[in-house]
Design a protein around this motif. Structure first.
Motif, PDB file in Angstrom:
ATOM      1  N   PRO A 120      13.746 -22.211 -60.845  1.00  0.00           N
ATOM      2  CA  PRO A 120      14.580 -22.895 -59.838  1.00  0.00           C
ATOM      3  C   PRO A 120      14.485 -24.413 -59.930  1.00  0.00           C
ATOM      4  O   PRO A 120      15.498 -25.111 -59.755  1.00  0.00           O
ATOM      5  N   LEU A 121      13.301 -24.935 -60.197  1.00  0.00           N
ATOM      6  CA  LEU A 121      13.146 -26.383 -60.329  1.00  0.00           C
ATOM      7  C   LEU A 121      13.946 -26.911 -61.518  1.00  0.00           C
ATOM      8  O   LEU A 121      14.613 -27.947 -61.423  1.00  0.00           O
ATOM      9  N   PHE A 122      13.911 -26.198 -62.620  1.00  0.00           N
ATOM     10  CA  PHE A 122      14.679 -26.607 -63.794  1.00  0.00           C
ATOM     11  C   PHE A 122      16.174 -26.606 -63.499  1.00  0.00           C
ATOM     12  O   PHE A 122      16.908 -27.509 -63.924  1.00  0.00           O
ATOM     13  N   GLN A 123      16.646 -25.620 -62.763  1.00  0.00           N
ATOM     14  CA  GLN A 123      18.067 -25.557 -62.407  1.00  0.00           C
ATOM     15  C   GLN A 123      18.468 -26.704 -61.487  1.00  0.00           C
ATOM     16  O   GLN A 123      19.551 -27.280 -61.624  1.00  0.00           O
ATOM     17  N   VAL A 124      17.585 -27.040 -60.547  1.00  0.00           N
ATOM     18  CA  VAL A 124      17.874 -28.164 -59.648  1.00  0.00           C
ATOM     19  C   VAL A 124      17.922 -29.473 -60.432  1.00  0.00           C
ATOM     20  O   VAL A 124      18.825 -30.300 -60.237  1.00  0.00           O
ATOM     21  N   LEU A 125      16.962 -29.691 -61.329  1.00  0.00           N
ATOM     22  CA  LEU A 125      16.952 -30.916 -62.127  1.00  0.00           C
ATOM     23  C   LEU A 125      18.195 -31.010 -63.007  1.00  0.00           C
ATOM     24  O   LEU A 125      18.679 -32.109 -63.287  1.00  0.00           O
TER      25      LEU A 125
END
Length: 277
Positions: A120-125
């Motif tokens: 999820p963090l990678f998708q947000v970034l």
């Protein structure tokens, strides 16, 4: 009887010294040995002295990874301590509804493994665009730094420390016309230096040892941090054992230097917490 006790104490010291120093010594001896070590071999005595392993590791990407890691840790740790100290001051001194729930939510983030939030963090970034380059935060210093700014541990430590700062100091400053930010900067922060030193040591080690976040964010070798470079060298069978261990040694040195530089503040922060907690 005293002689036996003294001998036992010295024997214990020697055992502890051996346990902690011997692995480091074999690492250094293997790195600076002129004879190349075989796969998995660690030398107790170097066969001649040379810096060729360090130089080769340096040119195989360690220099680039070290520069990236230094940028990330300097900027990230500065922002982390700034945000954490401001949040801690608000939680320690400002009375508002839900303060306990806010602290509980902050502490709850420490219970989540980074592997759980990695995707999820990678998708947000990947959806956040940079203001000047036009690209996203993926494969950028912003993507490597911003997720590290908010960390619950320094907020918790600084909040507890600031709650023990005497209110009389702030009241006297307010009588003299000082505002919140001046009180925070001139009175609270200097008193909290031991806690800041403790948080700085833990924060440096947390940021410096990051592996999963740089592995996901950096899409090109030029953005790899030192941990990613060292791991890549460990997987490269064509490199000698001395070269791989040289990269490990370079990775370990900054953490030791930071601890030695902040050792006094670090110990004062732990001691004050144990005495007043």
């Amino acid at each position: 009887m005293r002689a036996r006790t003294k001998a036992g104490v010295w024997l214990l010291y020697a055992l502890v010294l051996f346990v902690f120093v011997y692995p480091l010594w074999t690492l250094v001896a293997t790195v600076f040995s002129r004879r190349q070590a075989r796969l998995g071999e660690l030398m107790t005595v170097p066969h001649g002295l040379t810096g060729a392993n360090v130089a080769q590791a340096w040119h195989l990407g360690v220099a680039r990874g070290l520069a990236n890691s230094l940028i990330v840790v300097v900027v990230g740790l500065t922002l982390q301590l700034t945000v954490s100290s401001l949040a801690a001051y608000a939680l320690a001194r400002k009375r508002f509804k839900g303060a306990g729930l806010v602290m509980l939510a902050i502490l709850a983030t420490m219970m989540m493994p980074e592997e759980v939030i990695a995707i999820p963090l990678f998708q947000v970034l990947g959806k956040i665009h940079q203001p000047f380059t036009g690209g996203t935060l993926v494969n950028s210093y912003g993507g490597l730094i911003l997720p590290l700014v908010g960390w619950a541990l320094p907020v918790y430590v600084l909040t507890g420390f600031m709650k023990r700062v005497p209110l009389e100091l702030e009241e006297a400053a307010r009588i003299d016309g000082a505002g919140d930010f001046r009180i925070f900067w001139r009175i609270v922060l200097p008193v909290c230096r031991p806690a800041l030193g403790t948080c700085a040591v833990f924060g440096f080690l947390m940021i410096w040892d990051q592996y999963l976040l740089p592995l996901l964010v950096s899409q090109t070798p030029k953005m790899d941090t030192l941990t990613v470079v060292v791991t890549s060298l460990q997987a490269a069978q064509e490199q000698g054992e001395g070269v791989r261990l040289a990269a490990v040694l370079i990775l370990a040195v900054p953490g030791v230097l930071v601890y030695l530089a902040l050792q006094r503040l670090f110990e004062r922060g732990l001691l004050s917490g144990s005495l007043k907690g």
